[in-house]
Every structure is written in C-alpha cells, then in structure tokens.
Design a protein around this motif. Structure first.
Motif, PDB file in Angstrom:
ATOM      1  N   VAL A  93      15.490 -23.620   7.052  1.00  0.00           N
ATOM      2  CA  VAL A  93      16.363 -24.689   6.562  1.00  0.00           C
ATOM      3  C   VAL A  93      17.800 -24.228   6.694  1.00  0.00           C
ATOM      4  O   VAL A  93      18.147 -23.113   6.301  1.00  0.00           O
ATOM      5  CB  VAL A  93      16.050 -25.033   5.096  1.00  0.00           C
ATOM      6  CG1 VAL A  93      17.060 -26.049   4.556  1.00  0.00           C
ATOM      7  CG2 VAL A  93      14.632 -25.578   4.960  1.00  0.00           C
ATOM      8  N   LEU A  94      18.657 -25.108   7.237  1.00  0.00           N
ATOM      9  CA  LEU A  94      20.095 -24.867   7.326  1.00  0.00           C
ATOM     10  C   LEU A  94      20.791 -25.927   6.482  1.00  0.00           C
ATOM     11  O   LEU A  94      20.803 -27.108   6.837  1.00  0.00           O
ATOM     12  CB  LEU A  94      20.595 -24.970   8.775  1.00  0.00           C
ATOM     13  CG  LEU A  94      20.494 -23.734   9.671  1.00  0.00           C
ATOM     14  CD1 LEU A  94      19.047 -23.269   9.825  1.00  0.00           C
ATOM     15  CD2 LEU A  94      21.097 -24.027  11.054  1.00  0.00           C
ATOM     16  N   ASN A  95      21.340 -25.503   5.345  1.00  0.00           N
ATOM     17  CA  ASN A  95      22.060 -26.408   4.465  1.00  0.00           C
ATOM     18  C   ASN A  95      23.547 -26.312   4.814  1.00  0.00           C
ATOM     19  O   ASN A  95      24.206 -25.324   4.500  1.00  0.00           O
ATOM     20  CB  ASN A  95      21.816 -26.033   3.000  1.00  0.00           C
ATOM     21  CG  ASN A  95      22.268 -27.114   2.038  1.00  0.00           C
ATOM     22  OD1 ASN A  95      23.209 -27.849   2.317  1.00  0.00           O
ATOM     23  ND2 ASN A  95      21.610 -27.200   0.902  1.00  0.00           N
ATOM     24  N   LEU A  96      24.051 -27.345   5.471  1.00  0.00           N
ATOM     25  CA  LEU A  96      25.421 -27.356   5.988  1.00  0.00           C
ATOM     26  C   LEU A  96      26.370 -27.918   4.936  1.00  0.00           C
ATOM     27  O   LEU A  96      26.209 -29.036   4.486  1.00  0.00           O
ATOM     28  CB  LEU A  96      25.482 -28.203   7.263  1.00  0.00           C
ATOM     29  CG  LEU A  96      24.437 -27.884   8.338  1.00  0.00           C
ATOM     30  CD1 LEU A  96      24.540 -28.887   9.495  1.00  0.00           C
ATOM     31  CD2 LEU A  96      24.597 -26.460   8.856  1.00  0.00           C
ATOM     32  N   GLY A  97      27.375 -27.125   4.557  1.00  0.00           N
ATOM     33  CA  GLY A  97      28.256 -27.554   3.478  1.00  0.00           C
ATOM     34  C   GLY A  97      27.532 -27.517   2.151  1.00  0.00           C
ATOM     35  O   GLY A  97      27.635 -28.447   1.345  1.00  0.00           O
ATOM     36  N   ALA A  98      26.816 -26.433   1.878  1.00  0.00           N
ATOM     37  CA  ALA A  98      25.898 -26.365   0.738  1.00  0.00           C
ATOM     38  C   ALA A  98      26.596 -26.340  -0.611  1.00  0.00           C
ATOM     39  O   ALA A  98      26.017 -26.752  -1.615  1.00  0.00           O
ATOM     40  CB  ALA A  98      25.003 -25.124   0.867  1.00  0.00           C
ATOM     41  N   GLY A  99      27.831 -25.844  -0.668  1.00  0.00           N
ATOM     42  CA  GLY A  99      28.522 -25.781  -1.941  1.00  0.00           C
ATOM     43  C   GLY A  99      27.762 -24.966  -2.966  1.00  0.00           C
ATOM     44  O   GLY A  99      27.247 -23.886  -2.688  1.00  0.00           O
ATOM     45  N   MET A 100      27.641 -25.513  -4.188  1.00  0.00           N
ATOM     46  CA  MET A 100      26.938 -24.826  -5.268  1.00  0.00           C
ATOM     47  C   MET A 100      25.488 -25.295  -5.387  1.00  0.00           C
ATOM     48  O   MET A 100      24.865 -25.204  -6.443  1.00  0.00           O
ATOM     49  CB  MET A 100      27.670 -25.048  -6.599  1.00  0.00           C
ATOM     50  CG  MET A 100      29.086 -24.515  -6.619  1.00  0.00           C
ATOM     51  SD  MET A 100      29.171 -22.719  -6.379  1.00  0.00           S
ATOM     52  CE  MET A 100      30.279 -22.629  -4.967  1.00  0.00           C
ATOM     53  N   ASP A 101      24.928 -25.787  -4.310  1.00  0.00           N
ATOM     54  CA  ASP A 101      23.564 -26.312  -4.310  1.00  0.00           C
ATOM     55  C   ASP A 101      22.556 -25.241  -4.738  1.00  0.00           C
ATOM     56  O   ASP A 101      22.713 -24.056  -4.428  1.00  0.00           O
ATOM     57  CB  ASP A 101      23.210 -26.818  -2.910  1.00  0.00           C
ATOM     58  CG  ASP A 101      21.892 -27.560  -2.882  1.00  0.00           C
ATOM     59  OD1 ASP A 101      21.849 -28.707  -3.331  1.00  0.00           O
ATOM     60  OD2 ASP A 101      20.904 -26.974  -2.411  1.00  0.00           O
ATOM     61  N   THR A 102      21.509 -25.661  -5.451  1.00  0.00           N
ATOM     62  CA  THR A 102      20.517 -24.728  -5.977  1.00  0.00           C
ATOM     63  C   THR A 102      19.119 -24.938  -5.381  1.00  0.00           C
ATOM     64  O   THR A 102      18.130 -24.453  -5.917  1.00  0.00           O
ATOM     65  CB  THR A 102      20.410 -24.870  -7.507  1.00  0.00           C
ATOM     66  OG1 THR A 102      20.004 -26.215  -7.822  1.00  0.00           O
ATOM     67  CG2 THR A 102      21.734 -24.567  -8.186  1.00  0.00           C
ATOM     68  N   THR A 103      19.039 -25.651  -4.263  1.00  0.00           N
ATOM     69  CA  THR A 103      17.745 -25.998  -3.687  1.00  0.00           C
ATOM     70  C   THR A 103      16.892 -24.773  -3.396  1.00  0.00           C
ATOM     71  O   THR A 103      15.675 -24.783  -3.614  1.00  0.00           O
ATOM     72  CB  THR A 103      17.932 -26.832  -2.408  1.00  0.00           C
ATOM     73  OG1 THR A 103      18.629 -28.037  -2.726  1.00  0.00           O
ATOM     74  CG2 THR A 103      16.598 -27.188  -1.788  1.00  0.00           C
ATOM     75  N   PHE A 104      17.484 -23.705  -2.884  1.00  0.00           N
ATOM     76  CA  PHE A 104      16.722 -22.495  -2.563  1.00  0.00           C
ATOM     77  C   PHE A 104      15.931 -22.017  -3.773  1.00  0.00           C
ATOM     78  O   PHE A 104      14.723 -21.743  -3.695  1.00  0.00           O
ATOM     79  CB  PHE A 104      17.670 -21.384  -2.083  1.00  0.00           C
ATOM     80  CG  PHE A 104      17.032 -20.021  -2.058  1.00  0.00           C
ATOM     81  CD1 PHE A 104      16.193 -19.658  -1.016  1.00  0.00           C
ATOM     82  CD2 PHE A 104      17.248 -19.113  -3.090  1.00  0.00           C
ATOM     83  CE1 PHE A 104      15.585 -18.404  -0.999  1.00  0.00           C
ATOM     84  CE2 PHE A 104      16.648 -17.860  -3.077  1.00  0.00           C
ATOM     85  CZ  PHE A 104      15.817 -17.500  -2.028  1.00  0.00           C
TER      86      PHE A 104
END
Length: 351
Positions: A93-104
C-alpha cells in the motif's frame, strides 16, 4: 543512517522556497487531522492511535463535519479492506499525502496488514510524525514487533522497516519519489494499492496526471483510491492574490465557509478543473492508463452506509439542518480505478 527506533536521531530540516509555497497545503493536513481527532473523541469511530499524533481541538466541530469525516473514513476503509482481502494481503500500500493517518496501525489490529505499507508526505510533515512515533510506544512498538533486523533505516525524513516505511518526498517530483520508494524496497511486482485523500486537487492537472500515469505504468496489478472535492464552476476573486477557479455552489453555506477558509490561508486549488463532475474524475483515471474507473459522491455513499451505523452516529449529536450535511457531502466524492488483477477480481470491488 541506521539507528534504533528506540533511540533515533533526527537530522535538521532546512526550509526552501517550496516549503513556503506549500504552507497552505500543509495546513489542510492539520485541519483534517484535528477534525478526525475530534470526531473520534465524540465516538464516531474507534482509533486509539490518533490521540498520539494529533492534539484535541478545544473548539467543537459541527455535527455535519463529524458525519462527513465518518463517511470519508468508512468509505476509504471499505475499499482498502476489499483490496487487501482480494489479494490476501500479499500486496503493498502506498498512502500518498498520508499526513497523520493511522491506517497502518488499525490494519495491524485487524490482522489485515499488507506485505509493506508506505506513507509519503512533505518532509516537514514526515519529520513531525516521526517525532511522535519515536516518543510514543503505542506507535513504535508495532513497527518494532514486525521488524526483522536489529536496526532501522531512519533519519529526519525517512523511516524504513520491514513492514512500514514513511518517506518525505514531493509527489510532484516523480523521479525523486520513485528513487526514495525503491530505496525503501518498493516492489513493483506486487499488487499495489495507492491512496490519495484530498491530494490531487492541490496539484496542477499536469502534475496529477503525471502521478496517475506513473502509478498505472509502474505496477502491473494496481488499484488507485482518490477522495477529493467535487464542485461546480465559479470564479473566486481575492485582492492581492492571483484569481483562480473554484468549483463550489456559491449559494450554499458550506461553499461560503470553504471560500473564506481558502482566502484566509491563501491555498490554491491548482487541480480544481479536473473535478468538474464524476464523469470527468473517471475520465482522468481512464486516460492515464487505468483500465476501469468508478466514482460516487459522498451523499450517495452516506445513503449506502449500514443502517445500524447511521443510527448509531446520528444519535451521538443532534443535527438541526439535514440540508447542511447534504451540501457538505455533495462537495466531495470517492473514486477508484483498477489495472490488471483480473484473476484477483479487482474490477469487482465496489462500494
């Protein structure tokens, strides 16, 4: 530089003209993160990690904003999980512009981690996130637990571990982006999911097209998820700032608030002309080398949410005017495209 995550060292980050130019765009990351943090605090969804990355706002967010973020998180999450299940997590998975995302971290809790999860964002945002990861055991421990070597590749703008990497890079500079991803062991042979939430709209049409074409060309089997604005055309004039086109409904309250926010932070929606309609969103993906494309506005997505979940979140806060929610939702859309993967059934993924 190889260093322990428990005792990492961070290199200083110098400012550049681009840093200053992109300040408004980076500010949208802060806004979105704070809104998600507040919605979680009210109980819209569970996320035990976001509190370690984002401060809690003292200002209450409007119920329609909270419901909008719930729909966004739910919609994107459903597509991500559908891809992971189709590939049996043998993917990246490549999260582009992920910021403070916590999906991982949330995927790890659900035993749905891909072979490797990459996050990419501006170097200044990555440095901030790395600092939180270093200080917060709840964030660092899952990365360490999954790491197969004694040391991690880590500096102020990059962390590369066995299952997670975060990279400071400019998505508009494709050669630099590709080089940094390959250094962190991106595997172009793996089925790949790319995610962009309110990212492409801040790039010029040429820049976003280059990114979409690169993604379609680089991976034989792939899926692209794009969440962003979906507006009507009008002219926005702001004295002292270059005039630009914004697609909003000038007559509704949400459009007026959005315009005021843009004026205040001098944030140019450089790619707004690609957001004319759901059809134009799909056409952009198809013309960039993707084989199938779908799009849905967020009000339609909201109507498809599980009724039990809708009843639960609508009981959290009273919404005086349903029209406000409809206006907000109609300004955003969720799009997804696939390439290859017929044996996996990627084209069957829908919302």
């Amino acid at each position: 530089m190889a260093t322990s995550l428990r005792r990492p060292s961070f290199t200083a980050c110098s400012s550049s003209p681009t840093d200053t130019d992109d300040e408004g765009v980076r500010g949208t990351c802060e806004d979105a993160s704070i809104c998600k943090r507040f919605a979680v605090s009210v109980g819209y969804w569970q996320d035990p990690y976001i509190q370690h990355l984002v401060r809690l706002s003292k200002e209450r967010k409007a119920p329609e904003i909270n419901r909008g973020y719930f729909a966004r998180v739910h919609g994107v999450s459903q597509l991500i999980k559908a891809f992971l299940r189709k590939t049996e997590c043998n993917c990246q998975v490549l999260n582009l512009g992920a910021g403070m995302d916590t999906t991982f971290w949330r995927l790890k809790d659900e035993d749905l981690l891909p072979s490797k999860y990459f996050e990419i964002d501006f170097p200044m945002i990555v440095t901030r996130k790395l600092h939180s990861i270093k200080l917060k055991p709840l964030l660092s421990k899952p990365i360490l637990d999954l790491h197969s070597e004694d040391t991690l590749q880590m500096d102020g703008h990059v962390l590369d571990s066995t299952r997670y990497a975060i990279i400071g890079a400019d998505l508009r500079d494709i050669p630099e982006l590709e080089e940094k991803l390959k250094k962190c062991n991106m595997n172009t042979q793996l089925p790949t999911l790319l995610i962009a939430e309110c990212v492409l709209v801040y790039m010029t049409p040429e820049q976003s097209t280059n990114l979409l074409k690169w993604a379609a060309k680089s991976f034989e089997t792939a899926m692209f998820i794009n969440y962003e604005q979906h507006w009507r055309w009008c002219w926005l004039m702001n004295p002292g700032i270059t005039s630009y086109i914004v697609k909003v409904n000038m007559d509704d309250r949400f459009g007026q608030i959005m315009i005021e926010n843009l004026r205040r932070r001098q944030c140019d929606l450089a790619g707004v002309e690609t957001c004319k309609s759901l059809e134009s969103q799909k056409e952009r993906l198809l013309s960039s080398g993707w084989e199938s494309a779908s799009a849905i506005d967020m009000m339609e997505l909201y109507s498809k949410l599980p009724r039990a979940e809708v009843s639960r979140i609508e009981s959290l806060e009273f919404l005086d005017e349903m029209e406000l929610l409809e206006q907000l939702m109609q300004h955003y859309c969720l799009c997804w495209a696939t390439k290859g993967g017929s044996e996996l059934g990627l084209k069957e993924i829908t919302y």
